[in-house]
Design a protein around this motif. Structure first.
Motif, PDB file in Angstrom:
ATOM      1  N   GLU A 170       4.386  31.313  41.656  1.00 29.82           N
ATOM      2  CA  GLU A 170       5.515  32.353  41.688  1.00 29.82           C
ATOM      3  C   GLU A 170       5.883  32.665  43.225  1.00 29.82           C
ATOM      4  N   SER A 171       5.035  32.867  44.218  1.00 27.82           N
ATOM      5  CA  SER A 171       5.512  32.908  45.624  1.00 27.82           C
ATOM      6  C   SER A 171       6.243  32.085  46.104  1.00 27.82           C
ATOM      7  N   LEU A 188       9.904  31.414  44.093  1.00 30.20           N
ATOM      8  CA  LEU A 188      10.776  32.715  44.518  1.00 30.20           C
ATOM      9  C   LEU A 188      11.214  32.397  46.108  1.00 30.20           C
ATOM     10  N   LYS A 195      15.275  31.408  47.064  1.00 29.55           N
ATOM     11  CA  LYS A 195      15.770  32.433  48.005  1.00 29.55           C
ATOM     12  C   LYS A 195      16.539  31.742  49.027  1.00 29.55           C
ATOM     13  N   SER A 211      12.975  38.506  37.872  1.00 30.34           N
ATOM     14  CA  SER A 211      13.865  39.833  37.750  1.00 30.34           C
ATOM     15  C   SER A 211      14.505  40.149  39.048  1.00 30.34           C
ATOM     16  N   GLU A 212      13.785  39.919  40.186  1.00 32.59           N
ATOM     17  CA  GLU A 212      14.186  40.309  41.539  1.00 32.59           C
ATOM     18  C   GLU A 212      15.492  39.513  41.851  1.00 32.59           C
ATOM     19  N   ILE A 213      15.724  38.367  41.290  1.00 35.11           N
ATOM     20  CA  ILE A 213      16.740  37.515  41.607  1.00 35.11           C
ATOM     21  C   ILE A 213      17.960  37.512  40.487  1.00 35.11           C
ATOM     22  N   GLU A 214      18.943  38.164  40.600  1.00 35.18           N
ATOM     23  CA  GLU A 214      19.956  38.586  39.615  1.00 35.18           C
ATOM     24  C   GLU A 214      20.694  37.464  39.073  1.00 35.18           C
ATOM     25  N   CYS A 219      19.414  34.564  38.510  1.00 32.79           N
ATOM     26  CA  CYS A 219      18.656  33.561  38.001  1.00 32.79           C
ATOM     27  C   CYS A 219      18.691  33.782  36.371  1.00 32.79           C
TER      28      CYS A 219
END
Length: 196
Positions: free
Chosen positions: A15-16, A19, A23, A46-49, A51
């Protein structure tokens, strides 16, 4: 009006890292289709609109996943496509430079950046800062699938991604399809991506 879509294929991603990788290029694309070939869902985007997460719940292979993402992008109005691996990182403005080049050069079927390698040392990623290829613009036989930029029009004229191929020879096959329609496969040596 340009709509640039990325298609990134996932398989048991960390995950890390994924992401962080996304980014590095998210601001240069309008949408990113995250096609997940893992057995379990990994919807941590969810933090990357931008996607759009598409789980397959099994490994359908790289070629089928790329075709799925590209076809969805085209249905949703993409004019330029960028194919990506989950471990690809881009330098700033790299994708924008590639998109501009493919849009402004009619004979360019696929354009790709130069590559710097990422290696793992004791579990940590380290960039090898020397480029694999020359700094010029070169016409080549094929480029790796990750980092490929091509227009929707070019994709429509080709055979697309051969879904009978699981992981190997996908890049060579797609580039052959591009050359069959009398377009060039080009590497821009002065822009870089980092690839593990």
């Amino acid at each position: 009006m340009r709509k640039a879509a990325g298609v990134v294929v996932l398989y048991n991603p960390i995950e890390s890292e994924v992401l962080q990788n996304i980014k590095s290029y998210v601001n240069e694309l309008d949408v990113i289709y995250c096609i997940d070939n893992s057995d379990e869902e990994n919807n941590f985007f969810s933090e990357i609109e931008k996607c759009v997460y598409i789980p397959n719940h099994k490994n359908i292979g790289l070629s089928k996943a790329l075709a799925l993402g590209c076809d969805k992008a085209l249905r949703e109005g993409a004019t330029v496509l960028v194919t990506l691996d989950q471990d690809t990182v881009f330098e700033k403005k790299c994708i924008s430079t590639l998109i501009k080049y493919v849009e402004e050069n009619n004979d360019a079927g696929v354009v790709s950046p130069n590559v710097k390698r990422i290696v793992r040392i004791n579990g940590k990623r380290k960039v090898i800062d020397s480029a694999l290829y020359s700094s010029s613009i070169e016409e080549v036989g094929y480029v790796i699938t990750s980092g490929c930029v091509f227009t929707a029009k070019t994709y429509d004229l080709t055979d697309g991604f051969d879904e009978s191929l699981f992981i190997g020879q996908i890049d060579q096959d797609f580039c052959c399809s591009v050359r069959k329609i009398n377009k060039k496969v080009l590497r821009l040596g002065n822009v870089f991506m980092y690839q593990e």
